[in-house]
Write an enzyme that holds these catalytic residues in place. Structure first.
Site, PDB file in Angstrom:
ATOM      1  N   MET A  32       4.699  -2.667  -0.801  1.00 40.07           N
ATOM      2  CA  MET A  32       5.211  -2.640   0.573  1.00 40.07           C
ATOM      3  C   MET A  32       4.402  -3.630   1.415  1.00 40.07           C
ATOM      4  O   MET A  32       4.350  -3.519   2.639  1.00 40.07           O
ATOM      5  CB  MET A  32       5.138  -1.233   1.146  1.00 40.07           C
ATOM      6  CG  MET A  32       6.032  -0.262   0.371  1.00 40.07           C
ATOM      7  SD  MET A  32       6.596   1.138   1.333  1.00 40.07           S
ATOM      8  CE  MET A  32       5.060   1.919   1.709  1.00 40.07           C
ATOM      9  N   ALA A  34       1.066  -5.780   2.945  1.00 43.62           N
ATOM     10  CA  ALA A  34      -0.325  -5.512   3.369  1.00 43.62           C
ATOM     11  C   ALA A  34      -1.220  -5.554   2.134  1.00 43.62           C
ATOM     12  O   ALA A  34      -1.998  -4.634   1.865  1.00 43.62           O
ATOM     13  CB  ALA A  34      -0.430  -4.172   4.111  1.00 43.62           C
ATOM     14  N   HIS A  36      -3.836  -5.888  -0.690  1.00 44.86           N
ATOM     15  CA  HIS A  36      -5.301  -5.849  -0.789  1.00 44.86           C
ATOM     16  C   HIS A  36      -5.691  -6.066  -2.239  1.00 44.86           C
ATOM     17  O   HIS A  36      -4.823  -6.270  -3.115  1.00 44.86           O
ATOM     18  CB  HIS A  36      -5.857  -4.537  -0.216  1.00 44.86           C
ATOM     19  CG  HIS A  36      -5.206  -3.312  -0.791  1.00 44.86           C
ATOM     20  ND1 HIS A  36      -5.274  -2.983  -2.133  1.00 44.86           N
ATOM     21  CD2 HIS A  36      -4.454  -2.337  -0.214  1.00 44.86           C
ATOM     22  CE1 HIS A  36      -4.620  -1.858  -2.352  1.00 44.86           C
ATOM     23  NE2 HIS A  36      -4.088  -1.451  -1.207  1.00 44.86           N
ATOM     24  N   GLU A  37      -6.977  -5.983  -2.511  1.00 47.49           N
ATOM     25  CA  GLU A  37      -7.488  -6.279  -3.851  1.00 47.49           C
ATOM     26  C   GLU A  37      -6.837  -5.396  -4.924  1.00 47.49           C
ATOM     27  O   GLU A  37      -6.689  -5.818  -6.067  1.00 47.49           O
ATOM     28  CB  GLU A  37      -9.024  -6.144  -3.835  1.00 47.49           C
ATOM     29  CG  GLU A  37      -9.738  -6.692  -5.032  1.00 47.49           C
ATOM     30  CD  GLU A  37      -9.327  -8.113  -5.465  1.00 47.49           C
ATOM     31  OE1 GLU A  37      -9.156  -8.310  -6.680  1.00 47.49           O
ATOM     32  OE2 GLU A  37      -9.157  -9.004  -4.604  1.00 47.49           O
ATOM     33  N   HIS A  39      -3.656  -4.459  -5.043  1.00 45.81           N
ATOM     34  CA  HIS A  39      -2.406  -5.128  -5.438  1.00 45.81           C
ATOM     35  C   HIS A  39      -2.711  -6.391  -6.257  1.00 45.81           C
ATOM     36  O   HIS A  39      -2.047  -6.673  -7.246  1.00 45.81           O
ATOM     37  CB  HIS A  39      -1.617  -5.570  -4.196  1.00 45.81           C
ATOM     38  CG  HIS A  39      -1.201  -4.460  -3.294  1.00 45.81           C
ATOM     39  ND1 HIS A  39      -1.749  -4.260  -2.046  1.00 45.81           N
ATOM     40  CD2 HIS A  39      -0.266  -3.495  -3.448  1.00 45.81           C
ATOM     41  CE1 HIS A  39      -1.172  -3.227  -1.474  1.00 45.81           C
ATOM     42  NE2 HIS A  39      -0.279  -2.738  -2.297  1.00 45.81           N
ATOM     43  N   GLN A  63      11.214   6.178   2.285  1.00 42.98           N
ATOM     44  CA  GLN A  63      10.081   6.967   1.783  1.00 42.98           C
ATOM     45  C   GLN A  63       9.109   7.376   2.883  1.00 42.98           C
ATOM     46  O   GLN A  63       8.055   7.925   2.595  1.00 42.98           O
ATOM     47  CB  GLN A  63       9.371   6.232   0.651  1.00 42.98           C
ATOM     48  CG  GLN A  63       8.607   4.980   1.051  1.00 42.98           C
ATOM     49  CD  GLN A  63       8.039   4.266  -0.166  1.00 42.98           C
ATOM     50  OE1 GLN A  63       8.764   3.583  -0.879  1.00 42.98           O
ATOM     51  NE2 GLN A  63       6.749   4.425  -0.419  1.00 42.98           N
ATOM     52  N   GLN A 155       3.137   9.211  -8.121  1.00 45.33           N
ATOM     53  CA  GLN A 155       4.191   8.187  -8.073  1.00 45.33           C
ATOM     54  C   GLN A 155       4.366   7.528  -9.441  1.00 45.33           C
ATOM     55  O   GLN A 155       5.490   7.297  -9.895  1.00 45.33           O
ATOM     56  CB  GLN A 155       3.829   7.142  -7.016  1.00 45.33           C
ATOM     57  CG  GLN A 155       4.686   5.893  -7.041  1.00 45.33           C
ATOM     58  CD  GLN A 155       4.399   4.962  -5.888  1.00 45.33           C
ATOM     59  OE1 GLN A 155       4.816   5.209  -4.771  1.00 45.33           O
ATOM     60  NE2 GLN A 155       3.685   3.875  -6.137  1.00 45.33           N
ATOM     61  N   LEU A 186      -9.099   1.677  -2.588  1.00 45.90           N
ATOM     62  CA  LEU A 186      -8.410   0.733  -1.698  1.00 45.90           C
ATOM     63  C   LEU A 186      -7.020   1.265  -1.357  1.00 45.90           C
ATOM     64  O   LEU A 186      -6.327   1.792  -2.217  1.00 45.90           O
ATOM     65  CB  LEU A 186      -8.282  -0.636  -2.359  1.00 45.90           C
ATOM     66  CG  LEU A 186      -9.562  -1.395  -2.662  1.00 45.90           C
ATOM     67  CD1 LEU A 186      -9.261  -2.860  -2.959  1.00 45.90           C
ATOM     68  CD2 LEU A 186     -10.559  -1.306  -1.524  1.00 45.90           C
ATOM     69  N   ARG A 189      -3.785   1.932   4.090  1.00 48.48           N
ATOM     70  CA  ARG A 189      -4.078   2.808   5.230  1.00 48.48           C
ATOM     71  C   ARG A 189      -5.532   2.721   5.694  1.00 48.48           C
ATOM     72  O   ARG A 189      -5.864   3.193   6.782  1.00 48.48           O
ATOM     73  CB  ARG A 189      -3.789   4.266   4.870  1.00 48.48           C
ATOM     74  CG  ARG A 189      -2.328   4.536   4.741  1.00 48.48           C
ATOM     75  CD  ARG A 189      -2.078   5.893   4.145  1.00 48.48           C
ATOM     76  NE  ARG A 189      -0.658   6.031   3.864  1.00 48.48           N
ATOM     77  CZ  ARG A 189       0.196   6.681   4.639  1.00 48.48           C
ATOM     78  NH1 ARG A 189      -0.223   7.280   5.724  1.00 48.48           N
ATOM     79  NH2 ARG A 189       1.468   6.743   4.336  1.00 48.48           N
TER      80      ARG A 189
HETATM   81  O1  PAF Z   1       3.308   2.270  -3.800  1.00 50.91           O
HETATM   82  C1  PAF Z   1       4.035   1.648  -2.993  1.00 50.91           C
HETATM   83  O2  PAF Z   1       3.589   0.701  -2.327  1.00 50.91           O
HETATM   84  C2  PAF Z   1       5.485   2.068  -2.800  1.00 50.91           C
HETATM   85  O3  PAF Z   1       5.636   3.432  -2.914  1.00 50.91           O
HETATM   86  C3  PAF Z   1       6.441   1.320  -3.748  1.00 50.91           C
HETATM   87  C4  PAF Z   1       6.170   1.660  -5.203  1.00 50.91           C
HETATM   88  C5  PAF Z   1       6.332  -0.178  -3.549  1.00 50.91           C
HETATM   89  C6  PAF Z   1       7.889   1.722  -3.452  1.00 50.91           C
HETATM   90  O4  PAF Z   1       8.251   1.391  -2.146  1.00 50.91           O
END
Ligand code: PAF
Length: 303
Positions: A32, A34, A36-37, A39, A63, A155, A186, A189
């Protein structure tokens, strides 16, 4: 230099078709934004296993539990694209809401079982939104591999179950949680924390690691969890939503350490809700001969 950005399913699929003609293996990292390290570690992991890496950026309204949270979610597309280019990611897919959910959109993907309890009990509809958008992203990209962080452990289980149940031909690859040096996991938020809250925040991870170590050492699970709950509140968190031990493999509730387990927590620090989890694992095989004492240790115990 920035990473190429596409905004429609048609453009995305044209890129993917070209890559398929070259015989490329394709990975996707749903985000989504933003970035950060955490990702970026997924992007690096993906680049090791695939020839082409697509990062998706879509702040998914389905979501979010409330409009305020959705509105406050950081939107930093330009900075995100700037972070991806030097790593060598090949494409940023950033559709708008109408591309993802055109007029008349009427389908919801619900994954039962693994969505129950934990965050599912406190964020009504959240995982339906996640499962729906992730199903679409996996199908839109047609990727061979999808990378998800273990930070969002529930998730990860939901996505795995959904891909299996819907016969989406993709490997879901889990990647370890990335932490600050003081242990804080990390998260996008974390930027919302005040300086004072930022000092308190890592105490959530320390309580978890400490609890995992005590459980591995043979202290009864319920006693350990009660102590960790109090420690989190005493550290300055205003509320603990849940703190539970669940089976690593299928998220089944556990009260004794008889198989690999996770401790999972969600707690509020001021206005910010943080989640974290750590693994509690047997050091030797848990298939030890009956009667043999299983030696246990905490993995992930990096702090
Ligand atoms: O973990 C997230 O950033 C979100 O839940 C995802 C998997 C991109 C789905 O919108």
């Amino acid at each position: 230099m920035s990473v190429p950005i596409v905004r429609t399913v048609a453009e995305l699929r044209a890129n993917v078709a070209d890559w398929r003609r070259e015989g490329s293996r394709i990975a996707v990292i749903p985000t989504m934004g933003a970035l950060h390290e955490g990702h970026l570690s997924l992007v690096r992991a993906a680049l090791e296993k695939a020839d082409r890496v697509i990062v998706t950026l879509f702040v998914n309204p389905k979501q979010f539990n409330n409009a305020g949270d959705l509105a406050a979610y950081p939107r930093t597309e330009e900075a995100d694209a700037g972070k991806l280019a030097p790593l060598g990611a090949h494409l940023l897919y950033a559709p708008d809401v109408h591309e993802m959910y055109p007029n008349g959109f009427a389908t919801t993907v619900t994954v039962s079982g693994v969505s129950d309890g934990l965050c599912g009990a406190f964020r009504r509809g959240h995982f339906d939104g996640v499962a729906t958008v992730v199903a679409k992203l996996l199908l839109q990209t047609g990727a061979d591999l999808a990378f998800f962080g273990e930070k969002d452990f529930q998730q990860l289980h939901i996505v795995r179950r959904m891909a299996k149940d819907l016969d989406i031909p993709i490997d879901i690859v889990p990647c370890p949680t990335v932490r600050e040096l003081d242990g804080l996991a990390l998260s996008s938020r974390n930027v919302r924390l005040s300086p004072r809250e930022r000092e308190v925040a890592p105490k959530l991870a320390s309580a978890l690691f400490n609890a995992a170590e005590r459980i591995a050492g043979g202290v009864p699970v319920d006693e350990v969890l009660a102590g960790a709950w109090s420690a989190i509140i005493e550290a300055g968190y205003s509320r603990v939503e849940y703190l539970e031990m669940r089976a690593d493999e299928d998220l089944a509730p556990m009260h004794e350490l008889d198989r690999p387990a996770r401790l999972l927590v969600a707690a509020w620090l001021g206005e910010t809700r943080l989640i974290d989890n750590v693994k509690v694992l047997s050091r030797t095989s848990i298939d030890n001969a009956p009667g043999e004492r299983t030696k246990l240790s905490v993995t992930d115990a990096t702090i």
